[in-house]
Design a protein around this motif. Structure first.
Motif, PDB file in Angstrom:
ATOM      1  N   VAL A   1       0.836  -1.256  -0.121  1.00  0.00           N
ATOM      2  CA  VAL A   1      -0.017   0.006   0.107  1.00  0.00           C
ATOM      3  C   VAL A   1       1.102   1.265  -0.139  1.00  0.00           C
ATOM      4  O   VAL A   1       2.055   1.065   0.745  1.00  0.00           O
ATOM      5  CB  VAL A   1      -0.839  -0.010   1.307  1.00  0.00           C
ATOM      6  N   PRO A   2       0.443   2.077  -0.729  1.00  0.00           N
ATOM      7  CA  PRO A   2       1.324   3.581  -0.415  1.00  0.00           C
ATOM      8  C   PRO A   2       1.274   3.833   0.979  1.00  0.00           C
ATOM      9  O   PRO A   2       0.223   3.993   1.568  1.00  0.00           O
ATOM     10  CB  PRO A   2       0.554   4.622  -1.390  1.00  0.00           C
ATOM     11  N   LEU A   3       2.396   4.392   1.324  1.00  0.00           N
ATOM     12  CA  LEU A   3       2.558   4.668   2.888  1.00  0.00           C
ATOM     13  C   LEU A   3       2.977   6.273   2.868  1.00  0.00           C
ATOM     14  O   LEU A   3       3.732   6.828   2.015  1.00  0.00           O
ATOM     15  CB  LEU A   3       3.558   4.174   3.413  1.00  0.00           C
ATOM     16  N   SER A   4       2.172   7.057   3.755  1.00  0.00           N
ATOM     17  CA  SER A   4       2.666   8.345   4.093  1.00  0.00           C
ATOM     18  C   SER A   4       4.163   8.369   4.621  1.00  0.00           C
ATOM     19  O   SER A   4       4.742   7.220   5.382  1.00  0.00           O
ATOM     20  CB  SER A   4       1.637   8.687   5.029  1.00  0.00           C
ATOM     21  N   PRO A   5       4.754   9.649   4.679  1.00  0.00           N
ATOM     22  CA  PRO A   5       6.054   9.664   5.563  1.00  0.00           C
ATOM     23  C   PRO A   5       6.156   9.278   6.942  1.00  0.00           C
ATOM     24  O   PRO A   5       7.115   8.578   7.451  1.00  0.00           O
ATOM     25  CB  PRO A   5       6.330  11.034   5.374  1.00  0.00           C
ATOM     26  N   GLN A   6       4.849   9.841   7.658  1.00  0.00           N
ATOM     27  CA  GLN A   6       4.815   9.355   8.902  1.00  0.00           C
ATOM     28  C   GLN A   6       4.779   7.651   9.099  1.00  0.00           C
ATOM     29  O   GLN A   6       5.412   7.036   9.859  1.00  0.00           O
ATOM     30  CB  GLN A   6       3.551   9.984   9.465  1.00  0.00           C
ATOM     31  N   ALA A   7       3.932   6.989   8.243  1.00  0.00           N
ATOM     32  CA  ALA A   7       3.931   5.492   8.417  1.00  0.00           C
ATOM     33  C   ALA A   7       5.100   4.700   8.312  1.00  0.00           C
ATOM     34  O   ALA A   7       5.622   3.899   8.683  1.00  0.00           O
ATOM     35  CB  ALA A   7       2.779   5.146   7.467  1.00  0.00           C
ATOM     36  N   ILE A   8       5.843   5.286   7.064  1.00  0.00           N
ATOM     37  CA  ILE A   8       7.331   4.727   6.770  1.00  0.00           C
ATOM     38  C   ILE A   8       8.095   4.792   7.757  1.00  0.00           C
ATOM     39  O   ILE A   8       8.834   4.051   8.063  1.00  0.00           O
ATOM     40  CB  ILE A   8       7.691   5.501   5.297  1.00  0.00           C
ATOM     41  N   TYR A   9       8.008   6.204   8.381  1.00  0.00           N
ATOM     42  CA  TYR A   9       8.787   6.419   9.451  1.00  0.00           C
ATOM     43  C   TYR A   9       8.696   5.194  10.571  1.00  0.00           C
ATOM     44  O   TYR A   9       9.619   4.670  11.295  1.00  0.00           O
ATOM     45  CB  TYR A   9       8.815   7.917  10.006  1.00  0.00           C
ATOM     46  N   GLU A  10       7.301   4.984  10.957  1.00  0.00           N
ATOM     47  CA  GLU A  10       6.965   4.042  12.126  1.00  0.00           C
ATOM     48  C   GLU A  10       7.491   2.820  11.767  1.00  0.00           C
ATOM     49  O   GLU A  10       7.818   1.975  12.713  1.00  0.00           O
ATOM     50  CB  GLU A  10       5.591   4.135  12.273  1.00  0.00           C
TER      51      GLU A  10
END
Lengths: 139, 139
Positions: free
Chosen positions: A30-39
């Motif tokens: 799924v495409p991830l937001s920068p925040q989600a990628i960070y986590e």
DNA sequence: CTCACTGCAAAGAATTTGCACTGAA
DNA sequence: TTCAGTGCAAATTCTTTGCAGTGAG
């Protein structure tokens, strides 16, 4: 194929942060937001900071390794970009992103638009939205 | 065609704020950011607040009167949506947006993608970028 | 050795929310 | 009269910058 090679060829350095970010996206459906990628990347490289994620994403998009996906929600999502020219279809149900080849159909449209508007078309952004097979069937 | 009618039909109220925002966009040749719309609409209705511009834009997009244009820069731009289905081409030089009919070329592509991915395609976002005739000529 | 890359803290945008008041229908 | 719509201030994101230390090539 070899993203590390692409990095190197561009004179960029291969760091643990970039490895962590890429690994997360290589495994994401799924495409991830920068925040989600960070986590998700932090466990792979604890000293990682959100700022570095932003900077890394910019670099990877610039190199064509990632694709920025626009979402009406407000913030951007990032997905792996397959080599070659392709586009993305997003599932309204589960959010998964699937790529499909650009298609020459678009070439026809582009030619038509150039003719009609006098513009020289240099690029485009095409993104479809729909329901994937899984989200279509059961409820 | 008559946006005031569209508003009313949706049970929304016709206010000075909405008139000001629509007037700005009716006269704009370029997609504008909420901030830019605010600055241009304020003279038409001084008590207007930026917050109201945001809320108004949401309503107008929802009613299909406006189109949200995605820009890599980060924030969104808004342009008038012509009746019927159409898309936008953006000039890289001067920023002007021109609409062009959707074209059935896309229908072929959509069918092809549905076949290939199993998705049921429900909508799409197509935005071209290029240079308009004026910006192509050496300045 | 160099300089691209990084983390942290802090700044800066863009956008949303809480609340009481106002005015269109 | 009534409730959608509004302004203001403040709160929330989302994203970028300044700076000094670190490590890849």
């Amino acid at each position: 194929m070899d993203w590390e090679r692409t990095l190197a060829r561009a004179g960029r350095r291969l760091t643990a942060s970039r490895r962590a970010v890429m690994q997360v996206l290589l495994e994401a459906a799924v495409p991830l937001s920068p925040q989600a990628i960070y986590e998700r990347a932090r466990p792979l490289h604890p000293p990682l900071g959100l700022v570095t994620v932003y900077r890394t994403l910019d670099v990877l998009v610039e190199l064509g390794l990632l694709r920025r996906v626009h979402r009406d929600g407000g913030c951007h999502g990032y997905v792996l970009a397959s080599p070659g020219h392709s586009h993305t279809i997003l599932c309204r149900g589960c959010g998964q992103a699937v790529e499909f080849p650009g298609g020459e159909d678009l070439d026809g449209l582009v030619a038509q638009v150039q003719q009609a508007t006098g513009f020289r078309v240099e690029g485009h952004l095409l993104q479809l939205v729909g329901l994937c097979p899984a989200c279509r069937s059961p409820r």
